[in-house]
Design a protein around this motif. Structure first.
Motif, PDB file in Angstrom:
ATOM      1  N   PHE A 113       0.809  -1.213   0.000  1.00 29.63           N
ATOM      2  CA  PHE A 113       0.000   0.000   0.000  1.00 29.63           C
ATOM      3  C   PHE A 113       0.850   1.273   0.000  1.00 29.63           C
ATOM      4  O   PHE A 113       0.497   2.260  -0.652  1.00 29.63           O
ATOM      5  N   LEU A 114       1.973   1.253   0.722  1.00 26.76           N
ATOM      6  CA  LEU A 114       2.760   2.467   0.878  1.00 26.76           C
ATOM      7  C   LEU A 114       3.807   2.650  -0.218  1.00 26.76           C
ATOM      8  O   LEU A 114       4.089   3.776  -0.632  1.00 26.76           O
ATOM      9  N   PHE A 115       4.406   1.546  -0.680  1.00 20.80           N
ATOM     10  CA  PHE A 115       5.509   1.643  -1.633  1.00 20.80           C
ATOM     11  C   PHE A 115       5.210   0.961  -2.962  1.00 20.80           C
ATOM     12  O   PHE A 115       6.093   0.824  -3.799  1.00 20.80           O
ATOM     13  N   ARG A 116       3.960   0.511  -3.133  1.00 16.48           N
ATOM     14  CA  ARG A 116       3.531  -0.128  -4.378  1.00 16.48           C
ATOM     15  C   ARG A 116       4.389  -1.338  -4.743  1.00 16.48           C
ATOM     16  O   ARG A 116       4.633  -1.617  -5.920  1.00 16.48           O
ATOM     17  N   GLU A 117       4.885  -2.027  -3.711  1.00 15.11           N
ATOM     18  CA  GLU A 117       5.652  -3.239  -3.975  1.00 15.11           C
ATOM     19  C   GLU A 117       4.726  -4.365  -4.421  1.00 15.11           C
ATOM     20  O   GLU A 117       3.552  -4.411  -4.030  1.00 15.11           O
ATOM     21  N   LYS A 118       5.244  -5.259  -5.240  1.00 10.50           N
ATOM     22  CA  LYS A 118       4.451  -6.388  -5.718  1.00 10.50           C
ATOM     23  C   LYS A 118       4.808  -7.638  -4.922  1.00 10.50           C
ATOM     24  O   LYS A 118       5.984  -7.928  -4.692  1.00 10.50           O
ATOM     25  N   LEU A 119       3.780  -8.362  -4.512  1.00  6.41           N
ATOM     26  CA  LEU A 119       3.992  -9.594  -3.766  1.00  6.41           C
ATOM     27  C   LEU A 119       4.100 -10.772  -4.725  1.00  6.41           C
ATOM     28  O   LEU A 119       3.378 -10.850  -5.721  1.00  6.41           O
ATOM     29  N   THR A 120       5.011 -11.688  -4.427  1.00  2.00           N
ATOM     30  CA  THR A 120       5.105 -12.935  -5.175  1.00  2.00           C
ATOM     31  C   THR A 120       3.968 -13.857  -4.746  1.00  2.00           C
ATOM     32  O   THR A 120       3.340 -13.640  -3.697  1.00  2.00           O
ATOM     33  N   PRO A 121       3.666 -14.879  -5.537  1.00  2.00           N
ATOM     34  CA  PRO A 121       2.617 -15.828  -5.122  1.00  2.00           C
ATOM     35  C   PRO A 121       2.874 -16.419  -3.735  1.00  2.00           C
ATOM     36  O   PRO A 121       1.933 -16.604  -2.951  1.00  2.00           O
ATOM     37  N   LEU A 122       4.148 -16.698  -3.418  1.00  2.00           N
ATOM     38  CA  LEU A 122       4.472 -17.241  -2.094  1.00  2.00           C
ATOM     39  C   LEU A 122       4.198 -16.215  -1.004  1.00  2.00           C
ATOM     40  O   LEU A 122       3.709 -16.551   0.088  1.00  2.00           O
ATOM     41  N   SER A 123       4.480 -14.939  -1.282  1.00  2.62           N
ATOM     42  CA  SER A 123       4.218 -13.890  -0.302  1.00  2.62           C
ATOM     43  C   SER A 123       2.716 -13.719  -0.071  1.00  2.62           C
ATOM     44  O   SER A 123       2.269 -13.519   1.062  1.00  2.62           O
ATOM     45  N   VAL A 124       1.933 -13.791  -1.145  1.00  6.35           N
ATOM     46  CA  VAL A 124       0.475 -13.704  -1.012  1.00  6.35           C
ATOM     47  C   VAL A 124      -0.041 -14.859  -0.165  1.00  6.35           C
ATOM     48  O   VAL A 124      -0.888 -14.680   0.722  1.00  6.35           O
ATOM     49  N   PHE A 125       0.510 -16.039  -0.410  1.00 10.11           N
ATOM     50  CA  PHE A 125       0.118 -17.209   0.387  1.00 10.11           C
ATOM     51  C   PHE A 125       0.483 -16.994   1.849  1.00 10.11           C
ATOM     52  O   PHE A 125      -0.290 -17.329   2.754  1.00 10.11           O
ATOM     53  N   ALA A 126       1.677 -16.412   2.105  1.00 11.78           N
ATOM     54  CA  ALA A 126       2.116 -16.167   3.482  1.00 11.78           C
ATOM     55  C   ALA A 126       1.170 -15.201   4.184  1.00 11.78           C
ATOM     56  O   ALA A 126       0.858 -15.377   5.367  1.00 11.78           O
ATOM     57  N   VAL A 127       0.689 -14.176   3.460  1.00 10.29           N
ATOM     58  CA  VAL A 127      -0.225 -13.200   4.051  1.00 10.29           C
ATOM     59  C   VAL A 127      -1.531 -13.863   4.454  1.00 10.29           C
ATOM     60  O   VAL A 127      -1.989 -13.737   5.602  1.00 10.29           O
ATOM     61  N   PHE A 128      -2.150 -14.592   3.525  1.00  9.66           N
ATOM     62  CA  PHE A 128      -3.437 -15.225   3.822  1.00  9.66           C
ATOM     63  C   PHE A 128      -3.290 -16.327   4.866  1.00  9.66           C
ATOM     64  O   PHE A 128      -4.119 -16.464   5.763  1.00  9.66           O
TER      65      PHE A 128
END
Length: 300
Positions: A113-128
């Motif tokens: 949200f703050l730096f417009r960084e893109k999450l990898t599929p693994l990072s998205v999985f880690a978040v959820f």
């Protein structure tokens, strides 16, 4: 244990995370109803005094550079300390620490949200997976003010980690730590006066023990990450949860249930996988500037 090899760095982090949990134990041993503002003030003053011998590392030409960002981080840090005290005083040691581990997940979300960084599929999985793990640990029937406080502490850690990017790069880690605690003291002192609690020597002992061991943790982190790339050893940070389970079980009789084991695995395992993925991509040699940024977010 110089931290100059991967194995010695891992050992330093294992020992350091044990010291961080012992710091939590000093907080947990405080009497119910102990004045938390008085504790926070004493801990900040003691930490500042412990940092005084290192003031030679301050950049005197840019002593108060970025003071606005420093002040904001300092007061967020104070909020995190207060939330941590409430959480540790009312939740099992391992449960509170499992929720604290939500901080790296929140850092990923905030960076998007703050730096417009893109999450990898693994990072998205880690978040959820991480957020689901928190729900599994807490469960609706267990959700109370202590759980909210633990989440508040994790948010404070995450926001401070993200704000490291806004700090002057010419300031050392010691400089950032010193300013952080210097700027906390007035607000913490004001809250302690407003609290109006009578002097409690046991609070001083708890604040001193907590400050010493958390400073010991910071020193081991400094040594571990100074010579070895962070992605080579960062998974050792999660041994803190093992220490929390063991100490909580032996010292406080807090036996982890299946809900805790499942939820904490959902939080920690994806983070370890991310660390291992970065480890395969980056050779383990030399000092990485990214390591210093990670170190500063951990130390402050």
């Amino acid at each position: 244990m110089s931290g100059k090899t991967v194995n010695s760095a891992i050992l330093l982090l294992v020992i350091g995370n044990a010291m961080a949990i012992i710091s939590d134990v000093f907080i947990k041993l405080m009497e119910p109803g102990a004045p938390i503002f008085q504790f926070a003030f004493l801990r900040c003053v003691i930490t500042l005094l412990l940092l005084l011998p290192l003031t030679g590392q301050l950049n005197r030409k840019a002593l108060f550079a970025g003071v606005g960002v420093h002040a904001m981080r300092a007061h967020i840090h104070l909020f995190g300390i207060l939330c941590m005290v409430v959480a540790l005083g009312n939740l099992p040691l391992a449960t509170a620490n499992a929720i604290f581990y939500a901080a790296p997940i929140l850092v990923m979300v905030l960076s998007v949200f703050l730096f417009r960084e893109k999450l990898t599929p693994l990072s998205v999985f880690a978040v959820f997976s991480g957020f689901t793990g928190i729900v599994v640990i807490l469960r609706p029937v267990e959700f109370n003010w202590a759980a909210i406080a633990a989440l508040g502490s994790a948010f404070a850690l995450a926001i401070n980690a993200v704000m490291v990017r806004q700090l002057p790069k010419q300031q050392s880690t010691v400089h950032k730590l010193f300013l952080n605690y210097l700027l906390i003291v007035p607000a913490a002192g004001g809250l302690a006066l407003w609290e109006g609690a009578s002097w409690d020597s046991s609070i001083l002992a708890s604040a001193l023990g907590s400050s010493l061991f958390i400073l010991g943790y910071n020193i081991t982190v400094l040594l571990a990450y100074r010579q070895v790339d962070a992605n080579q050893v960062t998974s050792a940070e999660y041994t803190g949860l093992i220490w929390a389970v063991g100490i909580g079980w032996i010292w406080f009789g807090e036996v982890p249930d299946l809900w805790f084991l499942a939820g904490s695995s959902m939080i920690v395992v994806p983070l370890i996988l991310i660390g291992l993925k970065h480890r395969r991509k980056t050779p383990a040699r030399g000092f990485n500037p990214a390591t210093q940024r990670r170190l500063e977010s951990i130390s402050t």
